[in-house]
Design an enzyme around this catalytic site. Structure first.
Site, PDB file in Angstrom:
ATOM      1  N   ASP A  15      27.205 -16.289  -8.216  1.00  0.00           N
ATOM      2  CA  ASP A  15      27.106 -17.509  -9.028  1.00  0.00           C
ATOM      3  C   ASP A  15      25.627 -17.807  -9.257  1.00  0.00           C
ATOM      4  OD1 ASP A  15      27.695 -19.802 -10.400  1.00  0.00           O
ATOM      5  OD2 ASP A  15      28.663 -20.832  -8.736  1.00  0.00           O
ATOM      6  N   ASP A 110      27.998 -17.473 -16.098  1.00  0.00           N
ATOM      7  CA  ASP A 110      27.100 -17.457 -14.941  1.00  0.00           C
ATOM      8  C   ASP A 110      27.760 -17.132 -13.609  1.00  0.00           C
ATOM      9  OD1 ASP A 110      28.536 -19.805 -14.889  1.00  0.00           O
ATOM     10  OD2 ASP A 110      26.875 -21.040 -14.188  1.00  0.00           O
ATOM     11  N   GLU A 111      29.005 -16.688 -13.608  1.00  0.00           N
ATOM     12  CA  GLU A 111      29.613 -16.320 -12.336  1.00  0.00           C
ATOM     13  C   GLU A 111      30.682 -15.246 -12.532  1.00  0.00           C
ATOM     14  OE1 GLU A 111      32.135 -19.243 -10.362  1.00  0.00           O
ATOM     15  OE2 GLU A 111      32.150 -20.452 -12.190  1.00  0.00           O
TER      16      GLU A 111
END
Length: 364
Positions: A15, A110-111
């Site tokens: 993350d 983003d993860e």
């Protein structure tokens, strides 16, 4: 079903830390060390997409109304999102992931989850892989990632949340069940606000409390979700990491301490939820063609109303304009309302926009 401690998987959840804000601070040095908010205009009913850790010290968080964020931190710097830049960085990060596994499940820009079981045969090798991933992200993008490592997706996600920012946490198969028992219910991935309040009403405050409930009891209360709650309370989560995961919907809902009777108060809550929903759609880089509201009455009966359109729902305003009619059609009983929710489904990626026209996710 029992936990197999001799043949467990190696799952990493990566993350990025304050992703949009970190990209802006990397690209524009004048923003470094400043309370930076990426999102909509606080004067035009925008929402916070993400914010720097300097801004988080003031209690600002994702999906908060930008006007509220400005009140909390008048000196904050507000920037409009540069999604093309974020997509490019996300693509660079996924290329790094592909060096370590071909089983990658992105959750948003983003993860992502990585299954590195085939590359993690030696003791602690999954932790070393996570360290390498974080180091390569830092070296090649200049950005910081946190990582959770465990034998299933549930615990890997919990671990990455626990070690942010700039951390790495490993939860072993031996530690897993006891670790879950110590978790607050609010920290369970997949337990929303409404479910949390329901569980609190049943005396379920922690994983240890949840562990005491039988599957049949949970099924009577939570239906199809009961199996998941029953298993993760025991540190078990057999969901695979799948690269072709398709999210079907995005939603938010709230249960109230006091039932609502005034329709205008209900609309006010729904508008706030629409703004929260906009932030989720922006983070996932999706839009949806079907809008749904959920109304639960004081007698616990529930009604949903949906609207599908050719033009997709992507901004708070596009959702808000439809709420009065949907709410009117849902209020079929002369009873107070204890829960309201808004969701968007039939999702497609923003890069599938007709004629390649960019949608402004943060317009008024």
């Amino acid at each position: 079903m029992s936990l197999d401690k001799t043949n467990h998987r190696a799952i990493i959840h990566v993350d990025m830390d304050a992703f949009y804000a970190s990209v802006e601070q990397r690209d524009f040095p004048q923003y470094r060390g400043k309370p930076l908010i990426v999102g909509g205009d606080p004067l035009r009913r925008g929402v916070v997409a993400t914010c720097s850790y300097e801004a988080r010290k003031f209690g600002i968080h994702s999906a908060m109304a930008s006007a509220t964020a400005l009140r909390k931190c008048p000196q904050a710097i507000f920037l409009r999102p540069r999604f093309e830049a974020y997509r490019q960085v996300s693509s660079d990060i996924r290329r790094i992931f592909s060096r370590f596994s071909d089983r990658i499940e992105p959750l948003s820009l983003d993860e992502a989850y990585l299954d590195v079981t085939e590359h993690a045969r030696a003791p602690n090798s999954s932790v070393l892989i996570a360290k390498d991933i974080r180091a390569q992200i830092k070296q090649e993008t200049g950005l910081i990632a946190s990582a959770g490592v465990s034998y299933n997706k549930f615990l890997a996600k919990i671990a990455s949340d626990r070690c942010k920012p700039d951390g790495l946490l490993y939860i072993s198969p031996e530690q897993g069940p006891a670790f879950v028992q110590g978790l607050k219910i609010r920290d369970f991935y997949g337990v929303g606000k409404a479910t949390e309040q329901t569980m609190h009403g049943l005396g379920i405050e922690t994983g240890a409390d949840l562990l005491r409930w039988h599957l049949a009891e949970l099924q009577a209360l939570f239906g199809s979700s009961a199996e998941y709650y029953y298993q993760v309370a025991r540190g078990i989560d057999e969901r695979p990491v799948t690269h072709n995961r398709i999210r079907k919907s995005v939603s938010t809902e709230d249960t109230f301490d006091q039932d609502l009777s005034e329709q205008e108060a209900m609309l006010s809550i729904l508008r706030e939820q629409a703004e929260q929903l906009q932030g989720q759609l922006a983070k996932l880089q999706v839009k949806g063609k079907t809008l749904t509201i959920k109304v639960k009455f004081s007698d616990f009966s529930q009604v949903t109303r949906s609207l599908s359109k050719t033009q997709s729902f992507h901004s708070a305003e596009s959702i808000i304009v439809e709420l009065p009619a949907l709410l009117e059609s849902a209020l079929i009983k002369p009873l107070a309302v204890r829960l309201l929710g808004v969701g968007v489904s039939s999702l497609i990626a923003l890069d599938e926009i007709e004629n390649n026209n960019q949608i402004d996710l943060f317009q008024e």
